[in-house]
Scaffold this motif. Structure first.
Motif, PDB file in Angstrom:
ATOM      1  N   TYR A   1      64.259   1.493  65.284  1.00  0.00           N
ATOM      2  CA  TYR A   1      64.537   2.452  66.358  1.00  0.00           C
ATOM      3  C   TYR A   1      64.767   1.676  67.650  1.00  0.00           C
ATOM      4  N   ASP A   2      65.673   2.192  68.432  1.00  0.00           N
ATOM      5  CA  ASP A   2      66.039   1.487  69.646  1.00  0.00           C
ATOM      6  C   ASP A   2      66.396   2.542  70.676  1.00  0.00           C
ATOM      7  N   ARG A   3      65.431   2.949  71.494  1.00  0.00           N
ATOM      8  CA  ARG A   3      65.729   3.983  72.474  1.00  0.00           C
ATOM      9  C   ARG A   3      65.319   3.469  73.849  1.00  0.00           C
ATOM     10  N   PRO A   4      66.003   3.965  74.896  1.00  0.00           N
ATOM     11  CA  PRO A   4      65.711   3.454  76.234  1.00  0.00           C
ATOM     12  C   PRO A   4      64.262   3.694  76.641  1.00  0.00           C
ATOM     13  N   THR A   5      63.724   4.851  76.316  1.00  0.00           N
ATOM     14  CA  THR A   5      62.321   5.083  76.638  1.00  0.00           C
ATOM     15  C   THR A   5      61.605   5.594  75.410  1.00  0.00           C
ATOM     16  N   VAL A   6      60.356   5.170  75.278  1.00  0.00           N
ATOM     17  CA  VAL A   6      59.519   5.677  74.199  1.00  0.00           C
ATOM     18  C   VAL A   6      58.430   6.521  74.847  1.00  0.00           C
ATOM     19  N   PRO A   7      57.783   7.399  74.160  1.00  0.00           N
ATOM     20  CA  PRO A   7      58.059   7.816  72.778  1.00  0.00           C
ATOM     21  C   PRO A   7      59.179   8.846  72.685  1.00  0.00           C
ATOM     22  N   GLY A   8      59.795   8.940  71.510  1.00  0.00           N
ATOM     23  CA  GLY A   8      60.756  10.011  71.268  1.00  0.00           C
ATOM     24  C   GLY A   8      60.008  11.337  71.148  1.00  0.00           C
ATOM     25  N   ASP A   9      60.685  12.435  71.439  1.00  0.00           N
ATOM     26  CA  ASP A   9      59.997  13.740  71.468  1.00  0.00           C
ATOM     27  C   ASP A   9      59.529  14.207  70.105  1.00  0.00           C
ATOM     28  N   THR A  10      60.296  13.863  69.091  1.00  0.00           N
ATOM     29  CA  THR A  10      59.994  14.473  67.793  1.00  0.00           C
ATOM     30  C   THR A  10      59.407  13.456  66.828  1.00  0.00           C
ATOM     31  N   HIS A  11      58.834  12.398  67.374  1.00  0.00           N
ATOM     32  CA  HIS A  11      58.348  11.341  66.489  1.00  0.00           C
ATOM     33  C   HIS A  11      56.938  10.927  66.841  1.00  0.00           C
ATOM     34  N   TYR A  12      56.317  10.280  65.888  1.00  0.00           N
ATOM     35  CA  TYR A  12      55.099   9.529  66.206  1.00  0.00           C
ATOM     36  C   TYR A  12      55.299   8.116  65.676  1.00  0.00           C
ATOM     37  N   TYR A  13      54.387   7.206  66.024  1.00  0.00           N
ATOM     38  CA  TYR A  13      54.626   5.790  65.736  1.00  0.00           C
ATOM     39  C   TYR A  13      53.506   5.210  64.901  1.00  0.00           C
ATOM     40  N   LEU A  14      53.895   4.392  63.942  1.00  0.00           N
ATOM     41  CA  LEU A  14      52.942   3.874  62.966  1.00  0.00           C
ATOM     42  C   LEU A  14      53.072   2.349  62.901  1.00  0.00           C
ATOM     43  N   PRO A  15      52.233   1.607  63.636  1.00  0.00           N
ATOM     44  CA  PRO A  15      52.305   0.146  63.549  1.00  0.00           C
ATOM     45  C   PRO A  15      51.605  -0.342  62.280  1.00  0.00           C
ATOM     46  N   ILE A  16      52.230  -1.321  61.612  1.00  0.00           N
ATOM     47  CA  ILE A  16      51.655  -1.846  60.370  1.00  0.00           C
ATOM     48  C   ILE A  16      51.595  -3.369  60.452  1.00  0.00           C
ATOM     49  N   GLN A  17      50.448  -3.919  60.114  1.00  0.00           N
ATOM     50  CA  GLN A  17      50.302  -5.374  60.011  1.00  0.00           C
ATOM     51  C   GLN A  17      49.382  -5.626  58.829  1.00  0.00           C
ATOM     52  N   CYS A  18      48.957  -6.875  58.618  1.00  0.00           N
ATOM     53  CA  CYS A  18      48.104  -7.128  57.459  1.00  0.00           C
ATOM     54  C   CYS A  18      46.843  -6.286  57.567  1.00  0.00           C
ATOM     55  N   HIS A  19      46.517  -5.599  56.493  1.00  0.00           N
ATOM     56  CA  HIS A  19      45.363  -4.707  56.489  1.00  0.00           C
ATOM     57  C   HIS A  19      44.072  -5.406  56.088  1.00  0.00           C
ATOM     58  N   GLN A  20      44.133  -6.706  55.892  1.00  0.00           N
ATOM     59  CA  GLN A  20      42.950  -7.499  55.524  1.00  0.00           C
ATOM     60  C   GLN A  20      42.166  -6.767  54.430  1.00  0.00           C
ATOM     61  N   CYS A  21      42.851  -6.457  53.373  1.00  0.00           N
ATOM     62  CA  CYS A  21      42.266  -5.653  52.293  1.00  0.00           C
ATOM     63  C   CYS A  21      40.949  -6.245  51.793  1.00  0.00           C
ATOM     64  N   ALA A  22      40.009  -5.358  51.480  1.00  0.00           N
ATOM     65  CA  ALA A  22      38.759  -5.821  50.900  1.00  0.00           C
ATOM     66  C   ALA A  22      38.966  -6.195  49.435  1.00  0.00           C
ATOM     67  N   ASN A  23      40.023  -5.641  48.845  1.00  0.00           N
ATOM     68  CA  ASN A  23      40.362  -5.998  47.468  1.00  0.00           C
ATOM     69  C   ASN A  23      41.807  -6.488  47.471  1.00  0.00           C
ATOM     70  N   PRO A  24      42.027  -7.671  48.022  1.00  0.00           N
ATOM     71  CA  PRO A  24      43.407  -8.075  48.309  1.00  0.00           C
ATOM     72  C   PRO A  24      44.182  -8.539  47.076  1.00  0.00           C
ATOM     73  N   PRO A  25      45.290  -7.883  46.750  1.00  0.00           N
ATOM     74  CA  PRO A  25      46.098  -8.335  45.618  1.00  0.00           C
ATOM     75  C   PRO A  25      46.784  -9.671  45.904  1.00  0.00           C
ATOM     76  N   CYS A  26      46.974  -9.990  47.175  1.00  0.00           N
ATOM     77  CA  CYS A  26      47.722 -11.204  47.514  1.00  0.00           C
ATOM     78  C   CYS A  26      46.934 -12.466  47.177  1.00  0.00           C
ATOM     79  N   THR A  27      45.623 -12.446  47.372  1.00  0.00           N
ATOM     80  CA  THR A  27      44.859 -13.671  47.103  1.00  0.00           C
ATOM     81  C   THR A  27      44.680 -13.870  45.601  1.00  0.00           C
ATOM     82  N   LYS A  28      44.626 -12.755  44.905  1.00  0.00           N
ATOM     83  CA  LYS A  28      44.434 -12.824  43.460  1.00  0.00           C
ATOM     84  C   LYS A  28      45.573 -13.574  42.789  1.00  0.00           C
ATOM     85  N   VAL A  29      46.792 -13.376  43.278  1.00  0.00           N
ATOM     86  CA  VAL A  29      47.946 -13.913  42.556  1.00  0.00           C
ATOM     87  C   VAL A  29      48.257 -15.360  42.907  1.00  0.00           C
TER      88      VAL A  29
END
Ligand code: SF4
Ligand code: SF4
Lengths: 351, 427
Positions: free
Chosen positions: A168-196
């Motif tokens: 999304y690229d708008r001059p001003t945030v937030p947009g009227d009809t949206h909400y925002y969901l930031p995602i980064q590493c969730h530091q899982c307690a049961n991490p599939p990434c370390t297992k593999v």
């Protein structure tokens, strides 16, 4: 037939004597004829081989590991002296390359601490300031560009992340009809990434942070495929960052400059948080949407949030047990009574 | 021991001798392999940015080829099982060709994983800290290398015995043959588990993946062997019986049918359920939000496999030309299905719903072709050595006889002689 045998013997004698003088290896089966036939082939083959390997001369300096780096042990196997030597080497390398004397330390997890993150979706306005604060704090490569946080612009009325807009690229945030969901590493307690990981280059530390030893990762990207939150990034090219952008406060497992060909990701700013500071993304957030702290401390803000807010995690069904929680401002009605929104009286349940 | 060294050196010498077709083929393969080496050097210098892979599609062409080749390697057992379990003697000598191919395929597969690594210079970390039994990749490393050693042992032993005109001691190879049968199934199963064990990738996370892998492998592998055997019968005086080829044809037909059935089941489950998980499958078969780079690939794979099945079930395929056409179609079809059709769509869309398409770069394609050429080079050399040994033209005797006639017993002087005589008989 006889003639041929004789010929081959004679040839053998000749090629034997000549082979000694020309220093070729004498192999059974070398007659003059086959020698004459093979020699140009061998020379041509060698020349082709050299030509094929020629790009090696452009190998940038320092892209091959030094002996010290090559011999360096796995993070968990290093003695304190070895760790000091490794930190000194890294510090030297940073100085050579960026002209800054860094302070690189090995920050250990604190006793009795379980870090969790909570993000208030009612507040987040999608300004992406956290994304850039993270890049500056953690010495990410600017080109190719690497960012740990992805903010999705979500249409109201759904929590299906496939509906989110990544660009999304708008001059001003937030947009009227949206909400925002930031995602980064969730530091899982049961991490599939370390297992593999085939070489245990990534693991979950005692305070719950999933870390990576950038000097141990072999770059197979299996962990990247395993992460259900697309949190991991790979250094496909040689990372580059301007000298004046370097953040000299570094941790071994966190924001020291990464070499090419390894995986990296959010580590809850462990070089800050293990010293009692807050993560960079939290400090920059203009609306206070981000909360961070120790879940084992009942007085901490995050403990209160976990107790009183309607929290949820992403993709609960994959069983990774993230320690990154999302919530909305509204509290549970069954509160301890001192919040203004708490007005609902208990109603008798009907059958 | 000395005898063994002589054997090896004679094999080496033999691999440089042949008619012009052989030279041409070897030259062709060498050129491509060197081009691949050159491309890999480029990649080594500039890092994986020379490939089309991104954080969104973090595995591409290399891993796709790796997956396909593991299957091809596993397929050698489809020759071994009839011979050693069902005592089908038509295939007896052909087993060696299957196992040699397994060796070449495993070498190629290992090369594909190696070129995919971001830090090949840290390869030794695998020996220092090995995440076994947690990581399926660690399992795969063991499975593949073990299978390579097993097959090297079996082929090497049988060929050497034939060379020495000895009857192979059953104890030295029969137990290994049975281990290899189980092992072959395991390499492919472990490779399938590598993908199907990832909960975050719904496209892979399906129990039918491992059986599907096996079925497609058992179709493509024997199909490749049919083609090789046809070439061997043409190019040398080694006779492959029609009956043996027909046995292989039956194996291919059944395996391909099962493969198509499993593919169908998967497609049904995905599309009928029509849950959020269907996104990758939709992308693959129909395209998603206007992105459809993989659609032509998968539909050509389906078309190729269907044509192959039709040919195989018709009487036509008793004739060799039709059979070879079916085999070629099928190998390409399975290659697409296992490669572009299985590895890449799992990354599109990403777990966060972003759609980034993937096309391999030229450099990536060159590296891939190079590895294929290198593998075929190895296989050609192996076959080149095996054929005269198995047909009794190159044995320890041919050398002994020469020793007697040679007055000065210069070691090895006999080799060119035997080769020339044997070449003559070949012509
Ligand atoms: S979010 Fe991804 S990278 Fe982070 S711990 Fe979980 S699986 Fe690992
Ligand atoms: S990319 Fe690195 S950290 Fe990830 S699985 Fe491979 S070796 Fe482990």
């Amino acid at each position: 037939m006889t003639l041929r045998i004789w010929e081959s013997q004679a040839g053998e004698a000749v090629s034997n004597s000549s082979s000694r003088s020309c220093n070729c290896q004498s192999r059974p089966g070398f007659t003059r004829r086959s020698f004459l036939r093979t020699a140009p082939g061998a020379v041509g083959g060698m020349a082709a081989m050299v030509a094929a390997l020629s790009p090696l001369k452009d190998l940038p300096e320092g892209s091959l590991p030094s002996v010290e780096e090559f011999m360096q042990k796995h993070y968990k196997e290093m003695s304190p002296e070895e760790m000091d030597a490794a930190l000194a080497r890294m510090s030297r390398e940073v100085e050579d390359r960026y002209g800054v004397v860094p302070s690189i330390k090995d920050y250990k997890p604190l006793e009795g601490v379980q870090f969790v993150y909570a993000l208030n979706l009612s507040r987040c306005i999608g300004c992406r300031k956290c994304v850039h604060a993270c890049v500056e704090e953690n010495n990410q490569s600017r080109s190719p560009e690497i960012q740990y946080i992805r903010v999705l612009e979500m249409p109201r009325g759904t929590t299906d992340i496939e509906e989110g807009n990544h660009h999304y690229d708008r001059p001003t945030v937030p947009g009227d009809t949206h909400y925002y969901l930031p995602i980064q590493c969730h530091q899982c307690a049961n991490p599939p990434c370390t297992k593999v990981c085939p070489v245990e280059a990534t693991w979950k530390d005692d305070d719950g942070i999933v870390v990576i030893d950038y000097d141990w990762c072999i770059g197979c990207r299996y962990c990247e495929a395993a992460c259900p939150y697309w949190a991991r990034r790979f250094n496909f090219g040689e990372p580059s960052l301007p000298k004046d952008k370097i953040n000299p406060d570094m941790g071994y497992l966190s924001n020291r400059p990464r070499p090419r060909g390894v995986v990296e990701k959010c580590h809850f700013c462990l070089h800050r948080t293990r010293q009692g500071k807050m993560p960079a993304c939290l400090e920059i957030c203009p609306v206070g949407a981000r909360k961070f702290g120790n879940a084992l401390d009942p007085e901490s803000e995050v403990s209160q949030i976990l107790k009183t807010k309607r929290i949820f995690v992403l993709k609960e069904e994959v069983g990774t047990l993230p320690r990154f929680f999302y919530y909305f401002d509204e509290r549970y009605p069954r509160d301890d009574g001192n919040s203004p929104e708490s007005h609902a009286e208990p109603v008798e349940a009907s059958e | 021991m000395k005898k063994y060294c002589v054997f090896l050196s004679r094999c080496l010498a033999l691999s440089f001798v042949g008619d012009w077709k052989y030279y041409f083929w070897m030259f062709f393969l060498s050129v491509i392999a060197l081009m691949g080496l050159n491309a890999y050097t480029q990649q080594f210098v500039n890092s994986l940015i020379t490939t089309g892979m991104t954080d969104q599609v973090s595995w591409g062409f290399y891993i796709a080829n790796f997956t396909f080749l593991v299957g091809m390697a596993a397929a050698a057992v489809m020759l071994v099982i009839p011979v050693y379990i069902y005592k089908n003697h038509d295939l007896h000598d052909l087993v060696i060709f299957g196992e040699l191919f397994a060796v070449a395929a495993i070498i190629m597969a290992l090369l594909f994983v190696t070129v995919d690594l971001g830090r090949p210079d840290r390869f030794h970390h695998l020996f220092l800290r090995f995440n076994f039994p947690e990581s399926m990749l660690a399992w795969d490393v063991i499975a593949l290398n073990g299978y390579l050693l097993l097959n090297l042992h079996i082929c090497g032993y049988l060929i050497y015995c034939a060379y020495c005109k000895r009857k192979p001691t059953r104890l030295f190879y029969i137990p290994f043959v049975f281990i290899a049968i189980a092992w072959a199934i395991s390499i492919h199963t472990v490779t399938a588990f590598l993908y199907s064990g990832l909960g975050g990738r719904p496209f892979w996370n399906s129990a039918v993946l491992a059986p599907r892998f096996l079925a497609s492998a058992f179709a493509a592998g024997p199909a490749f062997l049919i083609l090789t055997l046809m070439v061997i019968s043409k190019a040398t005086d080694y006779r492959v019986t029609h009956k043996a080829l027909m046995t292989l044809r039956n194996i291919v037909t059944v395996a391909l049918t099962i493969n198509m059935f499993l593919l169908g089941s998967e497609v049904f489950t995905e599309f009928y359920t029509d849950s959020a998980h269907v996104a990758s499958a939709k992308y693959l078969f129909l395209g998603l939000h206007g992105n459809n780079a993989l659609v032509p690939w998968i539909w050509s794979a389906i078309a190729l496999n269907t044509t192959a099945i039709i040919i195989l079930y018709s009487r036509m395929s008793r004739k060799l030309p039709a059979l070879s056409v079916a085999c070629i179609l099928l190998i390409i079809g399975v290659w697409i299905e296992k490669g572009m059709g299985l590895i890449i769509p799992a990354f599109i869309p990403t777990p966060l719903g972003e759609i980034v398409e993937y096309t391999p770069t030229l450099n990536e394609i060159l590296v891939t072709l190079g590895i294929w050429a290198f593998g075929l080079l190895i296989y050609t050399i192996c076959v080149r050595i095996t054929v005269p040994v198995l047909s009794g033209q190159l044995t320890v005797d041919t050398q002994l006889r020469d020793r007697h006639t040679t007055t000065t017993p210069l070691r090895g002087s006999s080799a060119p002689h035997t080769i020339t005589t044997q070449e003559e008989t070949a012509r």
